[in-house]
Design an enzyme around this catalytic site. Structure first.
Site, PDB file in Angstrom:
ATOM      1  N   GLU A  45      -2.865   1.377  -4.907  1.00 34.87           N
ATOM      2  CA  GLU A  45      -2.652   2.380  -5.960  1.00 34.87           C
ATOM      3  C   GLU A  45      -3.726   2.224  -7.025  1.00 34.87           C
ATOM      4  O   GLU A  45      -3.957   1.132  -7.534  1.00 34.87           O
ATOM      5  CB  GLU A  45      -1.254   2.132  -6.539  1.00 34.87           C
ATOM      6  CG  GLU A  45      -1.001   2.676  -7.909  1.00 34.87           C
ATOM      7  CD  GLU A  45       0.249   2.069  -8.567  1.00 34.87           C
ATOM      8  OE1 GLU A  45       0.333   2.125  -9.795  1.00 34.87           O
ATOM      9  OE2 GLU A  45       1.140   1.546  -7.878  1.00 34.87           O
ATOM     10  N   LYS A 133      10.688   2.449  -8.570  1.00 34.35           N
ATOM     11  CA  LYS A 133       9.914   1.324  -9.101  1.00 34.35           C
ATOM     12  C   LYS A 133      10.679   0.739 -10.288  1.00 34.35           C
ATOM     13  O   LYS A 133      10.903   1.423 -11.278  1.00 34.35           O
ATOM     14  CB  LYS A 133       8.546   1.853  -9.540  1.00 34.35           C
ATOM     15  CG  LYS A 133       7.714   0.880 -10.354  1.00 34.35           C
ATOM     16  CD  LYS A 133       6.432   1.565 -10.785  1.00 34.35           C
ATOM     17  CE  LYS A 133       5.762   0.823 -11.919  1.00 34.35           C
ATOM     18  NZ  LYS A 133       4.495   1.472 -12.309  1.00 34.35           N
TER      19      LYS A 133
END
Length: 213
Positions: A45, A133
């Site tokens: 990411e 998350k």
């Protein structure tokens, strides 16, 4: 970018670790990506507050077929649209933005929104998050993941922040389906020294800890 394949859950499941890269130049990024793949990690990411983030995402997409390349620190629709236009295959947010989640879900792009409280976690999941998350997991730790997993046992949790080589296994034992790792994975000292062999060994050690999950 539509000619490119979308996010591969198969690659992600080989090593359910999302590596978070912040503030790295493209030149160094190539070396990091090679070391990452060599160690058998596949999901990376790039945070949108990295200089040239969209360019890095595009280049990684075109140069590395076995990487899932996503965008992190996506806080609003403007960030989201820039990320997707650059070719991001998944989206990670530090906060819960309903519009961003709904748009990603509608467009079939995996999204891992950041949430902290049980209410936020449940809300993110009910909006269609691929996994939630848990951020920042630093203070909450492994016990929090255990506590959340008991009543909300259907929700896929991805703790991020505070996950290290030393404790990563305990997060998976507590019920996490993956983790996000930044500085504890991308060792700054090794990167600064250009020791990508050492970096790849470090990646491999982290990956070995989650074997069997």
């Amino acid at each position: 970018m539509s000619n490119k394949k979308s996010f591969s859950w198969k690659l992600y499941n080989r090593a359910p670790i999302v590596g978070i890269v912040r503030g790295v130049s493209m030149g160094v990024m190539r070396d990091i990506a090679n070391a990452y793949l060599k160690a058998g990690l596949h999901t990376i990411e790039i945070t949108m507050n990295t200089a040239g983030a969209t360019e890095i995402i595009s280049k990684l997409r075109s140069e590395f077929n076995d990487l899932n390349v996503g965008a992190g620190t996506v806080c609003n629709m403007e960030d989201y649209e820039r990320a997707v236009a650059a070719g991001a295959q998944f989206i990670v947010t530090p906060i819960l933005d309903e519009t961003v989640i709904k748009t990603a879900v509608a467009q079939g792009i995996p999204i891992f929104p950041g949430a902290y409280s049980p209410t936020e976690i449940y809300k993110a999941w009910s909006l269609g998050a691929s996994a939630v998350k848990i951020f920042p997991a630093t203070q909450l730790g492994v016990q929090f993941i255990k506590d959340i997993s008991a009543p909300l046992n259907n929700i896929k949790l991805l703790p991020t922040g505070g996950v290290s080589l030393e404790n990563i296994r305990s997060f998976f034992e507590a019920g996490a389906v993956g983790v996000g790792m930044g500085s504890s994975l991308f060792n700054k000292k090794l990167i600064k020294e250009g020791n990508f062999e050492g970096l790849s060994d470090h990646f491999a050690k982290v990956k070995a800890e989650v074997k069997g999950f």
